[in-house]
Design a protein around this motif. Structure first.
Motif, mmCIF file in Angstrom:
data_model
loop_
_atom_site.group_PDB
_atom_site.id
_atom_site.type_symbol
_atom_site.label_atom_id
_atom_site.label_comp_id
_atom_site.label_asym_id
_atom_site.label_seq_id
_atom_site.Cartn_x
_atom_site.Cartn_y
_atom_site.Cartn_z
ATOM 1 N N GLU A 1 15.258 -7.693 29.994
ATOM 2 C CA GLU A 1 14.350 -7.684 31.150
ATOM 3 C C GLU A 1 12.960 -8.182 30.789
ATOM 4 O O GLU A 1 12.279 -8.808 31.588
ATOM 5 N N GLU A 2 12.543 -7.900 29.554
ATOM 6 C CA GLU A 2 11.165 -8.230 29.171
ATOM 7 C C GLU A 2 10.912 -9.736 29.136
ATOM 8 O O GLU A 2 9.775 -10.167 29.021
ATOM 9 N N ARG A 3 11.977 -10.524 29.243
ATOM 10 C CA ARG A 3 11.764 -11.963 29.127
ATOM 11 C C ARG A 3 11.002 -12.555 30.310
ATOM 12 O O ARG A 3 10.563 -13.689 30.251
ATOM 13 N N TYR A 4 10.836 -11.790 31.396
ATOM 14 C CA TYR A 4 10.079 -12.302 32.529
ATOM 15 C C TYR A 4 8.593 -11.974 32.435
ATOM 16 O O TYR A 4 7.810 -12.387 33.275
ATOM 17 N N ARG A 5 8.220 -11.189 31.415
ATOM 18 C CA ARG A 5 6.801 -10.827 31.255
ATOM 19 C C ARG A 5 6.100 -11.847 30.366
ATOM 20 O O ARG A 5 6.730 -12.459 29.509
ATOM 21 N N PRO A 6 4.766 -11.995 30.499
ATOM 22 C CA PRO A 6 4.055 -12.921 29.611
ATOM 23 C C PRO A 6 4.198 -12.520 28.145
ATOM 24 O O PRO A 6 4.199 -11.326 27.808
ATOM 25 N N ILE A 7 4.308 -13.505 27.282
ATOM 26 C CA ILE A 7 4.572 -13.284 25.864
ATOM 27 C C ILE A 7 3.435 -12.513 25.187
ATOM 28 O O ILE A 7 3.659 -11.806 24.213
ATOM 29 N N GLY A 8 2.217 -12.654 25.745
ATOM 30 C CA GLY A 8 1.060 -11.975 25.159
ATOM 31 C C GLY A 8 1.258 -10.484 24.926
ATOM 32 O O GLY A 8 0.667 -9.920 24.020
#
Lengths: 292, 328
Positions: B125-132
């Motif tokens: 799921e975290e892949r949609y959040r900004p990498i920062g």
């Protein structure tokens, strides 16, 4: 009714189509153009470009409205002078967005990922430069077109002449976009920190404008109009305006324009030198960044 | 056909020689490239990608010449750099899709491959959040995903376990093993930790100061050595003295005795010695080499002549060197 299960089908190889250089170049261009307007980024990245684009449109819209009411042709801005009048906004757009395109990927060391793929160094620079120039062109050409269409709808006389003036102004916008993108990208590419990049681009614009303004003022006081005209070559907006006035038949909107067609040719040549020089400098800069 | 072959590869910079006449060939599989920091590992990868022309020498990657066919090499390899290389303000999905398109994958295929690859490296799921906002472990996974997204035939992984905690390190090593075994993609993985590579690699190349130290299959590094480890309950020194009196070369090492095997009779002597002294024998086993010994053998052998680094052979490890290796 069957129970649904998640099947781990394991790793699948890709044996589909792989597009060539033209596709990669186009993808890179589109990606950078989107980046110039903050698309595909968090909301705060979109604020500045869209705010500035809106500010660019306001005077054009107001001018069209004024013309529609008064039917006074002078109420409508001259197309070719719009970019010069709004130059501060254009310069701020360049200063905030050129670092996004030119220095962000250097700062975060993303460049080697491109060059370890089938992406050429020159393609990379051209895609970035073209994206910045396109963004600037859109910023300036949209309000100019609003002026033209507004004038057309409000029954501006001499519609044939208006078309020519509008097209001439669009050519001018292309030239503004190329020259500004070239200068902004080079300055930004050598200031990896974004804040410094913004400041550096603004500084280059302000210093050149102030310096040329001062020289032109002194020259005018001494009635040395030749110097006043040629000094205009050293600040980007005046430089392109010289081309507009001398080669595209526009009226002057700058303090000084050298006389005769040769003034325009010199200015156009200088624009070409700036654009080609910036491509060469950016090529070397990104090539170096690709190896770090 | 070797996936990577170099002949006399030399790379000199203004003040340092990064690679010195390196000739090595490796077969498909998971290949480890080991060396201390500054040994020339990253330089070698840049040369193999065709990004940095070597001072002299030639190399081929997947049978393609680095000088003439760099573009074709870059089409069929993936590269995970050692350093941070991710923009913070885009999501992992967006970034990996973009990188897939940079390899020429059409838009739909790029999106599918990006989703697949991110799942394989363990980002959900975290892949949609900004990498920062990612942890170091998640960033390493994104870096790995971008190297795999275009389904390369070979990936270069530069220090993939750098900065990871022990659990993250194990997961990363497991992923690398799966890339080689399940995905069928050859891997060149660099590290300065030999123990790590011993676990995942088929073949290990060791370079030091830009020179080839050793290039061998992992089994060759870990063959049986000529020494026995003997552990007794009490009376280690008594047994040691007893064996020494009978002409056996023996060293104490922690709770153990390390005995050189002179022949079949060595085993008998130990057995008889333990029985005569009435000691309880806990274990007696033939020691295996660890890859680390390649580095320890040279400088650490005060007894033997300091062997030139390139000439170290397995089995020729000095007893003094073995003494330094911790029992495993």
């Amino acid at each position: 009714m069957s129970t649904s299960t998640i099947h781990d089908i394991g790793y699948r190889h890709y044996d589909g189509r792989r597009n060539g250089r033209a596709y990669v170049l186009r993808s890179l261009y589109v990606h950078n153009l989107r980046a110039a307007f903050g698309l595909g980024r968090p909301a705060r990245a979109k604020v500045m470009p869209f705010l500035l684009a809106a500010i660019m449109l306001l005077p054009a819209a107001g001018s069209v409205a004024a013309f529609a009411f008064t039917k006074e042709p002078d109420a409508l801005f001259r197309y070719a002078s719009y970019a010069v009048i709004m130059q501060v906004i254009v310069a701020i757009f360049l200063a905030t967005q050129a670092p996004v395109l030119a220095s962000r990927e250097i700062r975060f060391h993303v460049i080697p990922l491109y060059f370890s793929r089938p992406v050429g160094h020159l393609d990379f620079v051209l895609a970035k430069g073209a994206a910045m120039a396109s963004a600037l062109f859109a910023l300036m050409a949209v309000p100019v077109t609003v002026l033209y269409v507004g004038g057309l709808v409000a029954k501006m006389p001499d519609s044939g002449e208006q078309v020519l003036k509008w097209l001439g102004a669009l050519v001018g916008c292309v030239l503004f976009a190329l020259v500004l993108a070239a200068i902004g990208m080079v300055v930004a590419a050598f200031t990896p920190r974004r804040g410094f990049g913004v400041a550096a681009v603004i500084a280059v614009y302000m210093v050149s404008a102030a310096f040329v303004g001062a020289v032109q003022g002194i020259a005018e006081a001494q009635t040395n109009f030749t110097l006043q005209g040629w000094a205009g070559l050293f600040t980007p907006f005046n430089l392109v305006d010289i081309v507009q006035v001398r080669l595209l038949g526009a009226q002057s909107s700058s303090a000084g324009v050298p006389s005769g067609i040769e003034g325009g040719i010199v200015a156009l040549a200088l624009c070409a030198v700036i654009v080609l020089g910036s491509i060469a400098v950016l090529y070397r800069r990104f090539r170096k960044a690709g190896l770090s | 056909m070797p996936i990577i072959a170099t002949q006399g590869l030399t790379m000199r910079f203004a003040r340092v020689t990064a690679l010195d006449d390196l000739s090595v060939a490796v077969e498909p599989g998971v290949v480890g490239l080991v060396g201390a920091n500054g040994a020339g590992k990253s330089t070698l990868i840049k040369i193999l990608l065709g990004l940095l022309p070597p001072t002299s020498g030639t190399a081929t990657v997947l049978g393609l010449d680095i000088a003439r066919e760099g573009l074709r090499i870059r089409e069929s390899v993936g590269f995970m750099p050692e350093y941070e290389c991710l923009p913070p303000d885009v999501s992992a999905t967006e970034f990996v899709v973009h990188m897939a398109r940079m390899c020429g994958l059409p838009p739909t295929a790029a999106r599918e491959r990006a989703a697949d690859t991110l799942r394989h490296v363990g980002l959900y799921e975290e892949r949609y959040r900004p990498i920062g906002g990612y942890s170091t472990g998640m960033r390493q996974r994104v870096k790995l995903a971008q190297a795999l997204v275009h389904d390369p035939k070979l990936v270069f992984l530069d220090e993939p376990t750098n900065g990871l905690d022990p659990a993250g390190r194990d997961e990363m090593l497991d992923l690398i093993r799966r890339i080689g075994a399940e995905f069928g993609i050859s891997v060149l993985v660099t590290s300065h930790l030999l123990g790590e590579l011993e676990r995942v690699c088929d073949h290990v190349v060791i370079i030091d100061g830009g020179k080839l130290l050793r290039s061998q299959a992992v089994e060759a590094y870990t063959t049986e050595s000529g020494v026995l480890t003997v552990e007794v309950d009490d009376g280690r020194d008594t047994l040691g003295q007893h064996l020494h009196d009978q002409g056996v070369t023996v060293h104490p090492e922690g709770r153990f005795l390390v005995v050189d095997i002179a022949g079949e009779q060595t085993y008998d002597l130990i057995r008889d010695g333990v029985a005569d002294l009435g000691l309880r024998l806990i274990r007696m086993e033939q020691r295996r080499h660890h890859i680390e010994e390649v580095f320890q053998a040279g400088p650490a052998g005060p007894a033997g002549p300091p062997a030139p680094a390139g000439a170290v052979q397995p089995g020729a490890v000095q007893p003094g060197a073995v003494q330094q290796g911790a029992p495993r």
